[in-house]
Scaffold this active site. Sequence first.
Site, PDB file in Angstrom:
ATOM      1  N   ASN A   7     -43.459  16.000 -53.792  1.00 36.76           N
ATOM      2  CA  ASN A   7     -44.881  16.124 -53.452  1.00 36.76           C
ATOM      3  C   ASN A   7     -44.952  16.175 -51.926  1.00 36.76           C
ATOM      4  OD1 ASN A   7     -47.590  15.902 -53.025  1.00 36.76           O
ATOM      5  ND2 ASN A   7     -47.875  14.058 -54.255  1.00 36.76           N
ATOM      6  N   ARG A  90     -45.183  19.626 -56.754  1.00 31.95           N
ATOM      7  CA  ARG A  90     -46.637  19.537 -56.923  1.00 31.95           C
ATOM      8  C   ARG A  90     -47.277  20.535 -55.958  1.00 31.95           C
ATOM      9  NH1 ARG A  90     -50.836  15.381 -54.383  1.00 31.95           N
ATOM     10  NH2 ARG A  90     -52.617  16.018 -55.599  1.00 31.95           N
ATOM     11  N   HIS A 179     -56.552  16.989 -59.259  1.00 34.37           N
ATOM     12  CA  HIS A 179     -55.992  15.894 -60.074  1.00 34.37           C
ATOM     13  C   HIS A 179     -55.713  16.374 -61.500  1.00 34.37           C
ATOM     14  CE1 HIS A 179     -58.388  12.792 -57.438  1.00 34.37           C
ATOM     15  NE2 HIS A 179     -57.156  12.916 -56.969  1.00 34.37           N
ATOM     16  N   ARG A 240     -64.308  10.017 -48.682  1.00 35.57           N
ATOM     17  CA  ARG A 240     -65.008  11.306 -48.853  1.00 35.57           C
ATOM     18  C   ARG A 240     -66.386  11.090 -49.475  1.00 35.57           C
ATOM     19  NH1 ARG A 240     -60.359  14.035 -52.200  1.00 35.57           N
ATOM     20  NH2 ARG A 240     -58.691  13.085 -50.982  1.00 35.57           N
ATOM     21  N   GLU A 384     -48.307  11.147 -62.667  1.00 31.44           N
ATOM     22  CA  GLU A 384     -48.243  12.578 -62.332  1.00 31.44           C
ATOM     23  C   GLU A 384     -46.799  13.049 -62.163  1.00 31.44           C
ATOM     24  OE1 GLU A 384     -51.414  11.384 -59.557  1.00 31.44           O
ATOM     25  OE2 GLU A 384     -51.976  13.486 -59.558  1.00 31.44           O
TER      26      GLU A 384
END
Length: 397
Positions: A7, A90, A179, A240, A384
């Site tokens: 990743n 990823r 996601h 965010r 993940e």
Amino acid sequence: MKILVINCGSSSLKFQLIDSESEQVICKGLCERIGIDGSQIVYTPAGKDKITNVTPMPDHNRAIELVIEALTNKENGVVSLEEIGAVGHRIVHGGEKFTKSVIITDEVIKAIEDVSDLAPLHNPANLIGIRACQKAMPGVPMVAVFDTAFHQTMPENAYLYGLHYSYYEKYGIRRYGFHGTSHSYVSKRAAEILGKDGKDLKMIVCHLGNGASISAVDGGKCVDTSMGLTPLEGLIMGTRTGDIDPSVVEFIMKKENLSVSDVTNILNKKSGVFGLSDELSSDFRDLEQGYNNGHAGAKRAVDAFVYRVVKYIGAYTAAMGSVDAICFTAGVGENSGFVRKLICDKLGFVGASLDVEANKVRGEEKIISTSDSKVTLMVVPTNEELAIARDTYALCK
Ligand code: AMP
């Protein structure tokens, strides 16, 4: 087969080596501050202590060399280079082109480049990771696993914005969602836990971490999700904003004499529960403490976060007509019984009832609704890396 999962960010690189048969993590770690002074690799071989190596990492090629060195060195190594059978990467944005994971070829690299303007910070970094691995491990098959792919089943009415259609046609401006690997993994795992076929279930997956998103999964397929063209839309997150009126951007620009990128930076990095809590923290452990100690900002931030989640659950229940299971995952969803309770206490409208004792769980699969609840509430830890390793193995075995 041993699968290396990568990743890659602009200045960091996370990795896990996973055995595809046992699905156990053999080693995991992180390269930090790539291209910046003070870079280091930190890794933990299974069953051993964490190892830190502070060493210059001028670029990602050197970072990958250090990862391979960490995995294969005589003292703490866990494999030989030949044993690494495949690499799973990823990739943040696959645009409309990628609806599932694919073996990386020159055409795939070109297609990832082509959609890079949709994720200008992430996709170029992901590509650097691919190229560095190709250089270090020539001939080893590699797979791209996209954050957006699971959401590609959304119908047009869910993914289109109310913008002039020409912007979609010209530039692909639409909801993509992120996601996806997590939403896919958690919804499938939840069906397994319930002993049902995913085709027979309507689920809402709440991925509540530092970045947060929620998705409606009907019959195993994503039908809506809260993140949009970028991961800024939807729920209130650590730093965010989530949904806001786009006019806010111009308004703040004029009031504070800022540029678009200044305001975009504020929306991404200074907002969310961090901004709402008067900068107390973006971490829900601190916010919970603040909330319980009467910190006004912590209460304001947590209440707004919870309200937004509940509002989306209501919307997605309406989108699917009903809901059978609501799943909580990621850092906050898996660990914070406090936040789950605040959310679930507002879900009486779907007939959900929380089992307060079961909700004390942290980081484990568990049904947290009472036996008479009309909707099953569950904690399903996401994984993940394992999902990426599974896709990589399936394509490379
Ligand atoms: P993630 O982005 O999924 O890694 O989630 C990271 C976030 O999870 C942190 O910023 C915290 O807000 C939250 N988190 C992690 N552990 C806990 C915990 N024990 N209690 C509450 N929140 C937690």
